[in-house]
Design a protein around this motif. Structure first.
Motif, PDB file in Angstrom:
ATOM      1  N   UNK A  58       0.830  -1.205   0.000  1.00 62.10           N
ATOM      2  CA  UNK A  58       0.000   0.000   0.000  1.00 62.10           C
ATOM      3  C   UNK A  58       0.868   1.259   0.000  1.00 62.10           C
ATOM      4  N   UNK A  59       1.896   1.289   0.841  1.00 64.85           N
ATOM      5  CA  UNK A  59       2.772   2.461   0.903  1.00 64.85           C
ATOM      6  C   UNK A  59       3.542   2.670  -0.407  1.00 64.85           C
ATOM      7  N   UNK A  60       3.986   1.580  -1.008  1.00 69.43           N
ATOM      8  CA  UNK A  60       4.727   1.688  -2.264  1.00 69.43           C
ATOM      9  C   UNK A  60       3.852   2.209  -3.393  1.00 69.43           C
ATOM     10  N   UNK A  61       2.565   1.933  -3.334  1.00 72.72           N
ATOM     11  CA  UNK A  61       1.672   2.328  -4.425  1.00 72.72           C
ATOM     12  C   UNK A  61       1.254   3.793  -4.366  1.00 72.72           C
ATOM     13  N   UNK A  62       1.564   4.482  -3.265  1.00 71.36           N
ATOM     14  CA  UNK A  62       1.137   5.878  -3.119  1.00 71.36           C
ATOM     15  C   UNK A  62       2.047   6.836  -3.877  1.00 71.36           C
ATOM     16  N   UNK A  69       3.463  11.915   2.316  1.00 72.06           N
ATOM     17  CA  UNK A  69       3.512  10.508   1.900  1.00 72.06           C
ATOM     18  C   UNK A  69       4.966  10.064   1.791  1.00 72.06           C
ATOM     19  N   UNK A  70       5.783  10.880   1.141  1.00 74.32           N
ATOM     20  CA  UNK A  70       7.183  10.516   0.939  1.00 74.32           C
ATOM     21  C   UNK A  70       7.902  10.363   2.275  1.00 74.32           C
ATOM     22  N   UNK A  71       7.630  11.245   3.210  1.00 74.84           N
ATOM     23  CA  UNK A  71       8.249  11.153   4.529  1.00 74.84           C
ATOM     24  C   UNK A  71       7.857   9.847   5.224  1.00 74.84           C
ATOM     25  N   UNK A  72       6.582   9.476   5.135  1.00 73.78           N
ATOM     26  CA  UNK A  72       6.153   8.212   5.740  1.00 73.78           C
ATOM     27  C   UNK A  72       6.778   7.015   5.028  1.00 73.78           C
ATOM     28  N   UNK A  77       9.178   2.376   5.243  1.00 71.05           N
ATOM     29  CA  UNK A  77       9.823   1.447   4.308  1.00 71.05           C
ATOM     30  C   UNK A  77      11.340   1.550   4.357  1.00 71.05           C
ATOM     31  N   UNK A  78      11.842   2.770   4.411  1.00 71.01           N
ATOM     32  CA  UNK A  78      13.286   2.987   4.376  1.00 71.01           C
ATOM     33  C   UNK A  78      14.019   2.511   5.608  1.00 71.01           C
ATOM     34  N   UNK A  79      13.312   2.323   6.705  1.00 75.66           N
ATOM     35  CA  UNK A  79      13.940   1.853   7.941  1.00 75.66           C
ATOM     36  C   UNK A  79      13.564   0.419   8.289  1.00 75.66           C
ATOM     37  N   UNK A  80      12.879  -0.259   7.396  1.00 74.03           N
ATOM     38  CA  UNK A  80      12.406  -1.613   7.686  1.00 74.03           C
ATOM     39  C   UNK A  80      13.536  -2.633   7.641  1.00 74.03           C
ATOM     40  N   UNK A  81      13.444  -3.575   8.550  1.00 76.40           N
ATOM     41  CA  UNK A  81      14.345  -4.720   8.575  1.00 76.40           C
ATOM     42  C   UNK A  81      13.460  -5.966   8.570  1.00 76.40           C
ATOM     43  N   UNK A  82      13.502  -6.706   7.475  1.00 70.13           N
ATOM     44  CA  UNK A  82      12.665  -7.891   7.325  1.00 70.13           C
ATOM     45  C   UNK A  82      13.547  -9.113   7.523  1.00 70.13           C
ATOM     46  N   UNK A 153      -4.799   3.282   5.671  1.00 63.82           N
ATOM     47  CA  UNK A 153      -3.746   2.314   5.999  1.00 63.82           C
ATOM     48  C   UNK A 153      -3.620   2.201   7.512  1.00 63.82           C
ATOM     49  N   UNK A 154      -3.639   0.991   8.010  1.00 62.69           N
ATOM     50  CA  UNK A 154      -3.516   0.756   9.449  1.00 62.69           C
ATOM     51  C   UNK A 154      -2.060   0.517   9.802  1.00 62.69           C
TER      52      UNK A 154
END
Length: 155
Positions: A58-62, A69-72, A77-82, A153-154
């Motif tokens: 959802x975030x990638x599609x915005x 939006x870009x800041x979020x 996304x930019x700080x995610x560790x999967x 988005x939740x």
């Protein structure tokens, strides 16, 4: 998956998912987890893999030209560790040092692990107690007007 548990992280920056949540993650066949920054508070969000896939898509599609939006997108996304975990083991999850620093978490103190339904939050114990009693944190961001595209988005 609801409720509060005080836990610690090990010297390598890993936490073990509390036992009361492990069975639910096993039942949901989750084998991966995403850890990222909370966009509003000095805390971390932990998403089971299936929920993370939904939120990240959802975030990638915005539209990234909207500065909010870009800041979020950068924050989440930019700080995610999967990472994956052993669903039959202790479900150890590495909290990268940059995320631990952001949330003011270190291995010598208790942390708050909060089940929030389909995700978890991880807080420095003192910050969590401060928020529970209505105290403000110097690093929280409360006055953000979300664009309509983000309101469904939740996080």
């Amino acid at each position: 998956m609801f409720g509060y548990t005080a836990i610690t992280i090990d010297s390598k920056g890993r936490l073990a998912i509390p036992a009361k949540f492990r069975d639910q993650l096993l039942f949901q066949n989750e084998e991966s987890i995403a850890v990222t920054r909370d966009p509003q508070y000095p805390a971390l969000k932990i998403y089971p893999g299936s929920i993370w896939n939904e939120i990240s898509q959802e975030l990638q599609s915005l539209q990234g030209l909207d500065p909010i939006v870009r800041n979020l997108q950068w924050t989440i996304l930019g700080n995610a560790s999967v990472s994956s975990f052993d669903p039959s083991g202790r479900m150890l999850i590495l909290l990268p040092s940059v995320l631990r620093d952001y949330a003011e978490i270190n291995s010598s103190e208790k942390i708050s692990f909060i089940g929030m339904g389909n995700k978890f939050e991880v807080w420095n114990e003192n910050n969590w107690q401060m928020r529970q009693t209505g105290g403000a944190l110097s690093t929280e961001i409360l006055e953000v007007v979300l664009p309509e595209s983000l309101k469904t988005i939740s996080f």
